[in-house]
Design an enzyme around this catalytic site. Structure first.
Site, PDB file in Angstrom:
ATOM      1  N   LYS A 175      15.100  -6.414  11.533  1.00 46.15           N
ATOM      2  CA  LYS A 175      15.948  -6.614  10.357  1.00 46.15           C
ATOM      3  C   LYS A 175      15.974  -8.104  10.007  1.00 46.15           C
ATOM      4  O   LYS A 175      15.838  -8.937  10.892  1.00 46.15           O
ATOM      5  CB  LYS A 175      17.369  -6.114  10.632  1.00 46.15           C
ATOM      6  N   HIS A 294       8.030   8.087  11.096  1.00 51.67           N
ATOM      7  CA  HIS A 294       9.345   7.948  10.465  1.00 51.67           C
ATOM      8  C   HIS A 294       9.523   9.073   9.455  1.00 51.67           C
ATOM      9  O   HIS A 294       8.565   9.511   8.830  1.00 51.67           O
ATOM     10  CB  HIS A 294       9.486   6.592   9.774  1.00 51.67           C
TER      11      HIS A 294
END
Length: 479
Positions: A175, A294
């Site tokens: 992140k 994902h």
């Protein structure tokens, strides 16, 4: 009436519209071992009987159309048609029914999830006679399963490649997900890996944007992997997202990852598509790469209880198409996930044989006939206080992935990774000593804090964080 039409009528063709249930509702049918079986949650429009609604689903997802056609006489409908063979009410829902449909195996191309879904979850979901339709589960017969390669490697081969046994694997999503330069991104990867994580991860929407082109990211991440491996003596990995706008570009990125010698790549299998995913899975098996999956876009399909597809179906489809990891919710984090339902599809991902168990949402017994298993990934809003619950819920064969729960540590990425590794090792040791993680979890974490200042700091930061919202997609019969 034209002479041609008169001729067809005179030899047995009867034009017009007839009720679907006259052809496609067959309660006397005994299912075959080779049939694909589907359980649909059907919400008929007012005035449409459940038998007609179930038959319509069977018809429109197999050989039927809205009117009788003369070419029906050129084939064997009894051989190829789908059949609604059982209907049952949904507890607590007066307008909903579970319709069970059997499909002959010859309706589907071998080794193609794309073709299977085009029929079973195709145009029928827009059918006007239905207010809503949801595919709850599929039984994939061994005869069809054997036409798929499945995961590139599977759980045991992955553990052998990584030389990591007896505990869940630890990961972290880097992140902020967008905006970092490739060099700063690689630095974040290195700090997490040297701190004790097994993997770091590209976020699902990191592909090749102007601020960070894919080739630059791959190079700096590979440098981070090799440097952290040299310092720790452990095998490390970063999920390099190979998802791209074309299949050719996707494979090009996977080829470059292989040339760099990294262990794993990644794909967004729903936005990328099943055809692309299966192609990448085949490449990964042939070239020794692990494949992380994902599930971006899944909640568009699976979150609403009465329409779409349950994630257990998407999980089964992924195991056929191929992937070594897949995100599977957390139960305790920020993302939707009912506990019993999650445990059900986690077993469907990992185990070789899963019995029917409606208490966990499993409608059919599933025999995977030794198709390799998939590691479920718990990710989304989790931190060190969740570690006992995650270890207890998911067990050893899983990946526990902390993004903000690593990078949000007040002392930085490496201490955040240390905190997670210490918490995990403490939970695994306590479990192996016979302690109950569900009951003693907080105490176990507090004890570990006494000898790990990194863990103590993490516990202080996240001690009040909770995501206490009701689950939308609950199993039937739950309040």
């Amino acid at each position: 009436m034209s002479p041609q039409t008169e001729t067809k009528a005179s030899v047995g063709f009867k034009a017009g519209v007839k009720e679907y249930k006259l052809t496609y509702y067959t309660p006397e049918y005994e299912t075959k071992d080779t049939d694909i079986l589907a359980a649909f949650r059907v919400t008929p429009q007012p005035g449409v009987p459940p038998e007609e609604a179930g038959a319509a689903v069977a018809a429109e997802s197999s050989t039927g159309t809205w009117t009788t056609v003369w070419t029906d006489g050129l084939t064997s409908l009894d051989r190829y048609k789908g059949r609604c063979y059982h209907i049952e009410p949904v507890p607590g829902e007066e307008t909903q029914f579970i319709a069970y449909v059997a499909y002959p195996l010859d309706l589907f191309e071998e080794g193609s999830v794309t073709n299977m879904f085009t029929s079973i979850v195709g145009n029928v979901f827009g059918f006007k006679a239905l207010a809503a339709l949801r595919l709850e589960d599929l039984r994939i017969p061994p005869a069809y399963t054997k036409t798929f390669q499945g995961p590139p490697h599977g759980i045991q081969v992955e553990r052998d490649k990584l030389n990591k046994y007896g505990r869940p694997l630890l990961g972290c999503t880097i992140k902020p997900k967008l905006g970092l330069s490739a060099k700063n991104y690689g630095r974040a990867v290195y700090e997490c890996l040297r701190g004790g994580l097994d993997f770091t991860k590209d976020d699902e929407n990191v592909n090749s944007q102007p601020f960070m082109r894919w080739r630059d990211r791959f190079l700096f991440c590979a440098e981070a992997i090799y440097k952290s491996q040299a310092e720790t003596g452990e095998i490390k990995g970063h999920y390099l997202n190979a998802t791209a706008g074309t299949c050719e570009e996707m494979i090009k990125r996977a080829v470059f990852a292989r040339e760099l010698g990294v262990p794993i790549v990644m794909h967004d299998y729903l936005t990328g598509g099943f055809t692309a995913n299966t192609s990448l899975s085949h490449y990964c098996r042939d070239n020794g790469l692990l494949l992380h999956i994902h599930r971006a876009m899944h909640a568009v399909i699976d979150r609403q209880k009465n329409h779409g597809m349950h994630f257990r179906v998407l999980a089964k489809a992924l195991r056929l198409s191929g992937g070594d990891h897949i995100h599977a919710g957390t139960v305790v984090g920020k993302l939707e996930g009912d506990r019993e339902s999650t445990l059900g599809f986690v077993d469907l991902l990992r185990d070789d044989y899963v019995e029917k168990d409606r208490s966990r949402g499993i409608f059919f017994t599933q025999d995977w006939v030794s198709l390799p298993g998939v590691l479920p990934v718990a990710s989304g809003g989790i931190h060190v206080w969740h570690m006992p619950a995650l270890t207890e819920i998911f067990g050893d064969d899983s990946v526990l992935q902390f993004g903000g729960g690593t990078l949000g540590h007040p002392w930085g990425n490496a201490p955040g990774a240390v905190a997670n590794r210490v918490a995990l090792e403490a939970c695994v040791q306590a479990r192996n000593e016979g302690r109950d993680l569900a009951v003693e979890g907080n105490e176990i974490i507090r004890e570990a804090c006494k000898w790990s200042p990194e863990l103590a700091a993490a516990c202080e930061v996240w001690k009040e964080i909770r995501f206490n919202f009701p689950t939308i997609d609950k199993l039937d019969g739950q309040a």
